[in-house]
Design a protein around this motif. Sequence first.
Motif, mmCIF file in Angstrom:
data_model
loop_
_atom_site.group_PDB
_atom_site.id
_atom_site.type_symbol
_atom_site.label_atom_id
_atom_site.label_comp_id
_atom_site.label_asym_id
_atom_site.label_seq_id
_atom_site.Cartn_x
_atom_site.Cartn_y
_atom_site.Cartn_z
ATOM 1 N N VAL A 1 0.879 -1.178 0.000
ATOM 2 C CA VAL A 1 0.000 0.000 0.000
ATOM 3 C C VAL A 1 0.917 1.228 0.000
ATOM 4 O O VAL A 1 2.062 1.146 0.441
ATOM 5 C CB VAL A 1 -0.948 0.049 1.225
ATOM 6 N N PRO A 2 0.415 2.367 -0.493
ATOM 7 C CA PRO A 2 1.266 3.566 -0.497
ATOM 8 C C PRO A 2 1.272 4.276 0.856
ATOM 9 O O PRO A 2 0.360 4.110 1.658
ATOM 10 C CB PRO A 2 0.591 4.454 -1.556
ATOM 11 N N GLY A 3 2.312 5.093 1.075
ATOM 12 C CA GLY A 3 2.380 5.957 2.254
ATOM 13 C C GLY A 3 2.445 7.408 1.807
ATOM 14 O O GLY A 3 2.567 7.702 0.608
ATOM 15 N N ASN A 4 2.369 8.323 2.771
ATOM 16 C CA ASN A 4 2.363 9.750 2.414
ATOM 17 C C ASN A 4 3.616 10.170 1.658
ATOM 18 O O ASN A 4 3.561 11.015 0.763
ATOM 19 C CB ASN A 4 2.159 10.621 3.665
ATOM 20 N N HIS A 5 4.772 9.586 2.004
ATOM 21 C CA HIS A 5 6.000 9.970 1.284
ATOM 22 C C HIS A 5 5.947 9.567 -0.186
ATOM 23 O O HIS A 5 6.583 10.205 -1.020
ATOM 24 C CB HIS A 5 7.237 9.357 1.960
ATOM 25 N N ASP A 6 5.195 8.516 -0.491
ATOM 26 C CA ASP A 6 5.070 8.078 -1.886
ATOM 27 C C ASP A 6 4.229 9.043 -2.721
ATOM 28 O O ASP A 6 4.229 8.960 -3.953
ATOM 29 C CB ASP A 6 4.473 6.667 -1.944
ATOM 30 N N ARG A 7 3.495 9.964 -2.031
ATOM 31 C CA ARG A 7 2.659 10.943 -2.743
ATOM 32 C C ARG A 7 3.427 12.228 -3.057
ATOM 33 O O ARG A 7 2.899 13.127 -3.695
ATOM 34 C CB ARG A 7 1.424 11.304 -1.900
ATOM 35 N N MET A 8 4.634 12.345 -2.534
ATOM 36 C CA MET A 8 5.421 13.553 -2.795
ATOM 37 C C MET A 8 6.097 13.433 -4.176
ATOM 38 O O MET A 8 5.869 12.480 -4.905
ATOM 39 C CB MET A 8 6.462 13.732 -1.680
ATOM 40 N N GLY A 9 6.893 14.416 -4.525
ATOM 41 C CA GLY A 9 7.679 14.359 -5.772
ATOM 42 C C GLY A 9 6.836 14.032 -6.981
ATOM 43 O O GLY A 9 5.944 14.778 -7.371
ATOM 44 N N ASP A 10 7.089 12.857 -7.577
ATOM 45 C CA ASP A 10 6.367 12.437 -8.788
ATOM 46 C C ASP A 10 5.047 11.720 -8.465
ATOM 47 O O ASP A 10 4.365 11.273 -9.380
ATOM 48 C CB ASP A 10 7.250 11.495 -9.622
ATOM 49 N N ASP A 11 4.720 11.563 -7.196
ATOM 50 C CA ASP A 11 3.521 10.842 -6.733
ATOM 51 C C ASP A 11 3.457 9.443 -7.359
ATOM 52 O O ASP A 11 2.790 9.223 -8.380
ATOM 53 C CB ASP A 11 2.238 11.628 -7.035
ATOM 54 N N VAL A 12 4.136 8.490 -6.743
ATOM 55 C CA VAL A 12 4.243 7.138 -7.309
ATOM 56 C C VAL A 12 3.183 6.177 -6.744
ATOM 57 O O VAL A 12 3.299 4.964 -6.870
ATOM 58 C CB VAL A 12 5.665 6.551 -7.116
ATOM 59 N N ARG A 13 2.141 6.746 -6.127
ATOM 60 C CA ARG A 13 1.103 5.904 -5.502
ATOM 61 C C ARG A 13 0.581 4.817 -6.428
ATOM 62 O O ARG A 13 0.330 3.686 -6.012
ATOM 63 C CB ARG A 13 -0.063 6.790 -5.063
ATOM 64 N N ARG A 14 0.369 5.153 -7.700
ATOM 65 C CA ARG A 14 -0.260 4.192 -8.608
ATOM 66 C C ARG A 14 0.593 2.951 -8.860
ATOM 67 O O ARG A 14 0.095 1.955 -9.378
ATOM 68 C CB ARG A 14 -0.650 4.879 -9.912
ATOM 69 N N ALA A 15 1.850 3.010 -8.484
ATOM 70 C CA ALA A 15 2.679 1.804 -8.584
ATOM 71 C C ALA A 15 2.271 0.788 -7.519
ATOM 72 O O ALA A 15 2.569 -0.399 -7.639
ATOM 73 C CB ALA A 15 4.151 2.174 -8.407
#
Length: 257
Positions: free
Chosen positions: A71-85
Amino acid sequence: MRALAHVSDLHIGRDEATDEAARQLCAALLAADLDAVLLTGDVTHRGRTAELRRFRELFRPLLATGRVLLVPGNHDRMGDDVRRAFMDGERVAVARLPGLHAIRVDSTAPHNRSLVTGHGRLTAGDLARVERAVAEAAPGALVAVMLHHHVMPLPEEDLAERLASFFGWPFADELRLGAALLARLRGRCDLVLHGHRHVASGAAIGEARRPLRVLNAGSSTALRQVRVLEHEAGEVVRVQWLALPGEHAPALAPAVA
Ligand SMILES: [Fe+2]
Ligand SMILES: [Fe+2]
């Protein structure tokens, strides 16, 4: 007997030592021959595509087993936002592995663009979806909800979190519907696995017949150790820490661990 590991907050890309710890972690998890590895977000440090690529390189042998749930975390939403990975737009998704019914919940939100807006979001619609997903579990399966943010209040860990609490900002708070989520899960679910806070913690709530363990993995790369839970016929039978060789921070292992 089945075994799963709970990993969180790798923060790939923070520095060389972090990435090296992640590489060692992958090797240790592979050697442990686990049935599942549940990774609860903050995989990357700044949500960069290059960090995501690095994670995939470092964890390639483990990812290739098909036993890693994310599952994604808040840090994964920063920068290029890689949540969808990690989750492709859905907020709640079911994953089934042998002996395990896992419910992946995305507790991040579009406001997670900076360090001081890292708090999570859980909606009434998310709770309803989780409840439906729990009801789909096969008899005898261990039921685990995995999400990034904490569902119960936890002590602040650093100055920024203490300041945020002092000024009443939501940054350090638990999920606003965290207690409501736990109320719905009691007696019907076995594990709530999360990270976000980097010091590990654990609690068991609910009835002795079917305790609900709420476990924070902490930052696996900083602690250099991860919890491994052995389970059989839908019950946790043993919880232990798998430690990497060398120096590691105390994981804080209370009775529930
Ligand atoms: Fe984190
Ligand atoms: Fe986080």
